[in-house]
Scaffold this motif. Structure first.
Motif, PDB file in Angstrom:
ATOM      1  N   ILE A   1       0.883  -1.301   0.120  1.00  0.00           N
ATOM      2  CA  ILE A   1       0.225  -0.051  -0.009  1.00  0.00           C
ATOM      3  C   ILE A   1       0.799   1.227  -0.136  1.00  0.00           C
ATOM      4  O   ILE A   1       0.600   2.196  -0.380  1.00  0.00           O
ATOM      5  N   MET A   2       2.007   1.130   0.537  1.00  0.00           N
ATOM      6  CA  MET A   2       2.807   2.486   0.721  1.00  0.00           C
ATOM      7  C   MET A   2       3.549   2.708  -0.665  1.00  0.00           C
ATOM      8  O   MET A   2       3.614   3.908  -1.248  1.00  0.00           O
ATOM      9  N   SER A   3       3.666   1.629  -1.517  1.00  0.00           N
ATOM     10  CA  SER A   3       4.515   1.820  -2.886  1.00  0.00           C
ATOM     11  C   SER A   3       3.193   2.337  -3.580  1.00  0.00           C
ATOM     12  O   SER A   3       3.471   2.962  -4.617  1.00  0.00           O
ATOM     13  N   PHE A   4       2.022   1.758  -3.420  1.00  0.00           N
ATOM     14  CA  PHE A   4       0.726   2.440  -4.207  1.00  0.00           C
ATOM     15  C   PHE A   4       0.707   3.894  -3.827  1.00  0.00           C
ATOM     16  O   PHE A   4       0.525   4.754  -4.948  1.00  0.00           O
ATOM     17  N   ILE A   5       0.733   4.235  -2.722  1.00  0.00           N
ATOM     18  CA  ILE A   5       0.897   5.849  -2.569  1.00  0.00           C
ATOM     19  C   ILE A   5       2.158   6.473  -3.043  1.00  0.00           C
ATOM     20  O   ILE A   5       1.710   7.541  -3.580  1.00  0.00           O
ATOM     21  N   GLY A   6       3.113   5.956  -2.890  1.00  0.00           N
ATOM     22  CA  GLY A   6       4.359   6.550  -3.197  1.00  0.00           C
ATOM     23  C   GLY A   6       4.473   6.833  -4.676  1.00  0.00           C
ATOM     24  O   GLY A   6       5.023   7.884  -5.210  1.00  0.00           O
ATOM     25  N   THR A   7       3.913   5.647  -5.539  1.00  0.00           N
ATOM     26  CA  THR A   7       3.920   5.871  -6.858  1.00  0.00           C
ATOM     27  C   THR A   7       3.028   7.103  -7.534  1.00  0.00           C
ATOM     28  O   THR A   7       3.230   7.355  -8.522  1.00  0.00           O
ATOM     29  N   ARG A   8       2.195   7.402  -6.724  1.00  0.00           N
ATOM     30  CA  ARG A   8       1.335   8.620  -7.011  1.00  0.00           C
ATOM     31  C   ARG A   8       2.255   9.808  -7.396  1.00  0.00           C
ATOM     32  O   ARG A   8       1.665  10.533  -8.305  1.00  0.00           O
ATOM     33  N   ARG A   9       3.266   9.945  -6.864  1.00  0.00           N
ATOM     34  CA  ARG A   9       3.991  11.149  -7.107  1.00  0.00           C
ATOM     35  C   ARG A   9       4.683  11.024  -8.590  1.00  0.00           C
ATOM     36  O   ARG A   9       4.603  12.138  -9.386  1.00  0.00           O
ATOM     37  N   ILE A  10       4.803   9.859  -9.207  1.00  0.00           N
ATOM     38  CA  ILE A  10       5.228   9.849 -10.470  1.00  0.00           C
ATOM     39  C   ILE A  10       3.984  10.290 -11.280  1.00  0.00           C
ATOM     40  O   ILE A  10       3.965  10.780 -12.533  1.00  0.00           O
ATOM     41  N   GLY A  11       2.811   9.628 -11.078  1.00  0.00           N
ATOM     42  CA  GLY A  11       1.404   9.839 -11.704  1.00  0.00           C
ATOM     43  C   GLY A  11       1.340  11.456 -11.646  1.00  0.00           C
ATOM     44  O   GLY A  11       0.001  11.577 -12.442  1.00  0.00           O
ATOM     45  N   LYS A  12       1.572  12.095 -10.866  1.00  0.00           N
ATOM     46  CA  LYS A  12       1.417  13.522 -10.875  1.00  0.00           C
ATOM     47  C   LYS A  12       2.220  14.387 -11.906  1.00  0.00           C
ATOM     48  O   LYS A  12       1.732  15.379 -12.192  1.00  0.00           O
ATOM     49  N   ARG A  13       3.148  13.754 -12.851  1.00  0.00           N
ATOM     50  CA  ARG A  13       3.959  14.450 -13.671  1.00  0.00           C
ATOM     51  C   ARG A  13       2.813  14.752 -15.036  1.00  0.00           C
ATOM     52  O   ARG A  13       2.142  13.879 -15.186  1.00  0.00           O
TER      53      ARG A  13
END
Length: 400
Positions: free
Chosen positions: A89-101
């Motif tokens: 779940i933490m990797s799921f939340i963390g990957t959101r930073r990439i998705g914000k590009r």
């Protein structure tokens, strides 16, 4: 392929259900906030400014949620790699930073489809109300005809001090009729707009695969959207037929869940049409969200073909575009023109080499074959193929 899609889905379900649960929690919080507003300010979205406000709210929601969908895509794909142990779940939340590009966040074009859905809703509701009123007016002594007669008779009193009082009395007298027409027209219009948006949303996940590669082909929005559309429509790819075959149970589930929720609220609860619509949409999304990996796993099996066709059509689009631009461009010198020509030829050679190396065999049965082969195998088994033939088919698939 259907079997392989659901095998992947079930294999990773204990991980992906956590991702959908987080998104569901966010949607529930948003729903409770919106329901609170609609309960205490029921007319906030009833005029033009209210519609603009609603569109702005939807824009910010899409802007906030779309990076989570990239996280869903990226983590679901990572579950099939050697890094699967790091997916949580933490990797799921963390990957959101990439998705914000910017390039990634806009790859699904969710706000574009939201705007189209909004326009579909407005146009459809106007048309449906006009049809209901027109049909009702043509039926002798129907409630709609009686309402219009009384309304028109009061219009002759325009300018009279009793005019607004009479109008109010008529509207109160026929309030149930008005609410019924409004509720039914809203139900049909919202249904179509909502289904349209969900369909475009489900289709948009394949777009992420257009961004895979070494960057040798364009991913600018102009090229990206045009090339993706062309790649998906290629007859040899046959993506559309396979997509509908995978998705038809969810089309049906979406229709049943949305309709049941909306109509139950409409007939048994004294709530506004917009609250009914919002509740029906949230319930539908809440129940279908855990099945997003079905779409992702299907696209994962189609990714090799998609990358091949996308690279092919995007290079064609770029070559055509550059050719048109160069024809109208004046180079500073002959050397500059020769240098540009040489670099562009090298680019084309690199693309063609990539196509040659990554070419997929469209005729042979493989993990990326047509879904009709799966159906054909089932039909053959039903006709009583012997066990030897089945073993041969299995061995052939394994070899491939």
């Amino acid at each position: 392929m259907i079997k392989k899609v659901y095998q992947k889905f079930l294999k990773n379900f204990n991980f992906t259900i956590k991702f959908s649960a987080l998104l569901s929690l966010i949607l529930i919080v948003i729903y409770l906030f919106m329901a609170l507003i609609l309960t205490y300010m029921p007319t906030i979205f009833s005029d033009f400014l209210g519609l603009v406000l609603l569109l702005l709210i939807l824009y910010f929601l899409v802007n906030f949620l779309s990076p989570f969908f990239y996280s869903f895509f990226a983590n679901n794909m990572a579950l099939e790699t050697k890094d699967s142990s790091q997916v949580n779940i933490m990797s799921f939340i963390g990957t959101r930073r990439i998705g914000k590009r910017r390039g990634i966040k806009n790859i699904q074009q969710l706000f574009k489809w939201l705007l189209y859905s909004y326009l579909i809703y407005l146009v459809l509701e106007f048309i449906i109300v006009a049809l209901i009123v027109g049909i009702g007016q043509s039926i002798e002594n129907s409630p709609i005809q009686l309402f219009l007669k009384e309304f028109n008779s009061v219009n002759t009193m325009l300018g009279n001090e009793l005019y607004y009082e009479q109008i109010s009395q008529i509207l109160f007298k026929y309030q149930d009729l008005i609410n019924f027409i409004s509720g039914i027209s809203n139900f049909i219009a919202v249904s179509v707009a909502f289904y349209f948006f969900l369909y475009k949303f489900a289709r948009s996940f394949i777009n992420y695969y257009a961004m895979q590669g070494d960057g040798s082909f364009p991913i600018a929005p102009f090229f990206l959207n045009k090339s993706i559309k062309r790649a998906l429509s290629i007859k040899e790819f046959n993506y559309n037929k396979k997509f509908h075959l995978i998705m038809w149970p969810y089309y049906l589930a979406c229709f049943v869940i949305f309709s049941a929720t909306y109509l139950l609220m409409f007939f048994f609860l004294n709530t506004s049409a917009i609250l009914n619509s919002l509740t029906a949409m949230i319930v539908t999304v809440f129940l279908l969200l855990p099945f997003i990996p079905v779409i992702l796993d299907f696209n994962m099996l189609m990714a090799e073909k998609f990358r091949y066709f996308y690279l092919k059509v995007s290079s064609e689009d770029l070559t055509k575009f550059v050719g048109e631009e160069v024809a109208h461009h004046k180079f500073a010198s002959k050397e500059e023109e020769e240098k540009f020509t040489k670099e562009f030829e090298e680019f084309n050679k690199k693309v063609h080499d990539m196509l040659k190396e990554g070419k997929v065999d469209l005729d042979k049965e493989s993990e990326f074959n047509d879904l009709k082969n799966d159906q054909s195998q089932k039909n053959n088994q039903d006709k009583g193929l012997n066990k030897t033939d089945e073993n041969k088919n299995d061995e052939t698939k394994d070899n491939k």
